[in-house]
Write a protein that holds these residues in place. Structure first.
Motif, PDB file in Angstrom:
ATOM      1  N   UNK A  76       0.849  -1.196   0.000  1.00  0.00           N
ATOM      2  CA  UNK A  76       0.000   0.000   0.000  1.00  0.00           C
ATOM      3  C   UNK A  76       0.885   1.247   0.000  1.00  0.00           C
ATOM      4  N   UNK A  77       0.686   2.098  -0.974  1.00  0.00           N
ATOM      5  CA  UNK A  77       1.453   3.332  -1.099  1.00  0.00           C
ATOM      6  C   UNK A  77       0.518   4.500  -0.784  1.00  0.00           C
ATOM      7  N   UNK A  78       0.835   5.231   0.260  1.00  0.00           N
ATOM      8  CA  UNK A  78      -0.103   6.226   0.799  1.00  0.00           C
ATOM      9  C   UNK A  78       0.546   7.603   0.834  1.00  0.00           C
ATOM     10  N   UNK A  79      -0.238   8.620   0.524  1.00  0.00           N
ATOM     11  CA  UNK A  79       0.195  10.016   0.630  1.00  0.00           C
ATOM     12  C   UNK A  79      -0.783  10.775   1.508  1.00  0.00           C
ATOM     13  N   UNK A  80      -0.262  11.591   2.422  1.00  0.00           N
ATOM     14  CA  UNK A  80      -1.105  12.495   3.195  1.00  0.00           C
ATOM     15  C   UNK A  80      -0.555  13.908   3.021  1.00  0.00           C
ATOM     16  N   UNK A  81      -1.439  14.836   2.707  1.00  0.00           N
ATOM     17  CA  UNK A  81      -1.056  16.228   2.471  1.00  0.00           C
ATOM     18  C   UNK A  81      -1.466  17.086   3.664  1.00  0.00           C
ATOM     19  N   UNK A  82      -0.535  17.870   4.168  1.00  0.00           N
ATOM     20  CA  UNK A  82      -0.827  18.706   5.325  1.00  0.00           C
ATOM     21  C   UNK A  82      -0.480  20.159   5.026  1.00  0.00           C
ATOM     22  N   UNK A  83      -0.970  21.034   5.873  1.00  0.00           N
ATOM     23  CA  UNK A  83      -0.656  22.455   5.757  1.00  0.00           C
ATOM     24  C   UNK A  83      -0.326  23.002   7.136  1.00  0.00           C
ATOM     25  N   UNK A  84       0.651  23.890   7.172  1.00  0.00           N
ATOM     26  CA  UNK A  84       0.966  24.585   8.418  1.00  0.00           C
ATOM     27  C   UNK A  84       0.146  25.871   8.466  1.00  0.00           C
ATOM     28  N   UNK A  85      -0.565  26.076   9.567  1.00  0.00           N
ATOM     29  CA  UNK A  85      -1.407  27.262   9.724  1.00  0.00           C
ATOM     30  C   UNK A  85      -1.089  27.922  11.060  1.00  0.00           C
ATOM     31  N   UNK A  86      -1.418  29.196  11.208  1.00  0.00           N
ATOM     32  CA  UNK A  86      -1.209  29.837  12.508  1.00  0.00           C
ATOM     33  C   UNK A  86      -2.209  29.331  13.527  1.00  0.00           C
ATOM     34  N   UNK A  87      -1.805  29.332  14.774  1.00  0.00           N
ATOM     35  CA  UNK A  87      -2.741  29.008  15.843  1.00  0.00           C
ATOM     36  C   UNK A  87      -3.885  30.017  15.795  1.00  0.00           C
ATOM     37  N   UNK A 108       0.356   6.343  -5.943  1.00  0.00           N
ATOM     38  CA  UNK A 108      -0.262   6.276  -4.614  1.00  0.00           C
ATOM     39  C   UNK A 108      -1.605   5.564  -4.702  1.00  0.00           C
ATOM     40  N   UNK A 109      -1.858   4.665  -3.754  1.00  0.00           N
ATOM     41  CA  UNK A 109      -3.139   3.959  -3.699  1.00  0.00           C
ATOM     42  C   UNK A 109      -4.219   4.822  -3.054  1.00  0.00           C
ATOM     43  N   UNK A 110      -3.850   5.511  -1.982  1.00  0.00           N
ATOM     44  CA  UNK A 110      -4.803   6.373  -1.281  1.00  0.00           C
ATOM     45  C   UNK A 110      -4.107   7.687  -0.943  1.00  0.00           C
ATOM     46  N   UNK A 152      -9.510   1.720  -5.039  1.00  0.00           N
ATOM     47  CA  UNK A 152      -8.266   2.487  -5.087  1.00  0.00           C
ATOM     48  C   UNK A 152      -7.707   2.425  -6.508  1.00  0.00           C
ATOM     49  N   UNK A 153      -6.983   3.445  -6.949  1.00  0.00           N
ATOM     50  CA  UNK A 153      -6.554   4.622  -6.196  1.00  0.00           C
ATOM     51  C   UNK A 153      -7.702   5.614  -6.005  1.00  0.00           C
ATOM     52  N   UNK A 154      -7.644   6.330  -4.881  1.00  0.00           N
ATOM     53  CA  UNK A 154      -8.701   7.285  -4.558  1.00  0.00           C
ATOM     54  C   UNK A 154      -8.158   8.325  -3.589  1.00  0.00           C
ATOM     55  N   UNK A 155      -8.905   9.402  -3.466  1.00  0.00           N
ATOM     56  CA  UNK A 155      -8.556  10.483  -2.537  1.00  0.00           C
ATOM     57  C   UNK A 155      -9.740  10.752  -1.630  1.00  0.00           C
ATOM     58  N   UNK A 156      -9.468  10.995  -0.343  1.00  0.00           N
ATOM     59  CA  UNK A 156     -10.527  11.340   0.605  1.00  0.00           C
ATOM     60  C   UNK A 156     -10.102  12.576   1.399  1.00  0.00           C
TER      61      UNK A 156
END
Length: 256
Positions: free
Chosen positions: A1-12, A111-113, A172-176
């Motif tokens: 399983x090949x997985x990607x997670x995308x994040x963002x840095x935001x101010x408190x 990426x699978x997911x 898969x492959x899919x994005x959630x």
């Protein structure tokens, strides 16, 4: 399983904000920074999937050098490696441009997911996830509050208006995109924090991934105009009714 997670840095969100010198975004000086709340649910679900199905988990973040500190939290939570897309002007880019960067990275990685947060707390467009999926030609489901994986099929619960939940199945492959209530993000343990030093964290120039210019840009940013406070009426019901009618006569065209 090949997985990607995308994040963002935001101010408190408890920070004291002011408009920057260009007048098109908030001033970043003196702000405390953290991982976008919705992205924390995405990271936790991605780690749970890796623990269940095995495989490899990459975390991607776009922004200036400081975002690496937020990426280290994702690595400590269980991501295997990080891809930092270096871009000091990421805040100027519209959702389509951000999605194009992610898609350009992902198109050759199989990426699978792909997991993203529902939306970012500072911009709140809720468009990046679905635009990324569209660019990659894969199915997507938004606002998920339940996630299961078995035999190459994802089963998710979506939160709809009025508290209704819809069940959706997709291959898969899919994005959630992940919503509050999906899970409880784990706290990184000290041993896992120490392991971050040995994990790969590469930096890629945004110019290597972004092939199209922004479709839109922020012209101006300003605080809402201050308005007068509300008026509290006191007394018995009859007195308050008389006061209300008098106020309506004075402030509006309402007739007795």
């Amino acid at each position: 399983m090949n997985i990607l997670v995308c994040i963002k840095q935001v101010p408190d969100m408890e920070s004291k904000f002011k408009v920057n010198g260009e007048g098109n975004w908030y001033d970043s000086a003196g702000l405390a920074w953290r991982m976008n709340e919705y992205d924390e649910y995405a990271v936790e679900q991605a780690v749970q999937l890796k623990e269940q199905a095995g495989g490899d988990l990459t975390v991607l973040c776009i922004g200036p050098e400081r975002v690496k500190e937020t990426m280290k939290k994702a690595l400590a939570m269980g991501c295997d490696r990080g891809v930092h897309v270096a871009d000091d002007d990421s805040y100027k880019k519209d959702p389509f441009s951000i999605a194009s960067i992610i898609a350009e990275h992902a198109k050759t990685k199989s990426y699978d997911v792909i997991f993203t947060g529902l939306q970012s707390q500072d911009r709140g467009s809720a468009q990046v996830g679905v635009l990324t999926a569209e660019s990659l030609g894969i199915p997507s489901v938004t606002t998920i509050v339940g996630f299961e994986f078995a035999n190459g099929t994802i089963t998710v619960k979506r939160e709809l208006e009025g508290g209704v939940k819809a069940v959706v199945k997709l291959p898969v492959p899919a994005l959630v995109t992940c919503q509050l209530g999906l899970n409880t993000p784990r706290y990184p343990t000290l041993p896992n924090i120490m392991k971050v030093k040995k994990k790969e964290l590469i930096t890629v120039a945004v110019a290597d991934l972004l092939k199209e210019s922004a479709l839109e840009e922020t012209q101006a940013l300003y605080f809402p105009e201050k308005k007068g406070g509300g008026l509290v009426l006191e007394g018995d019901i009859g007195e308050m009714a008389d006061k209300l009618i008098k106020i309506l006569k004075e402030k509006t065209a309402v007739l007795a």
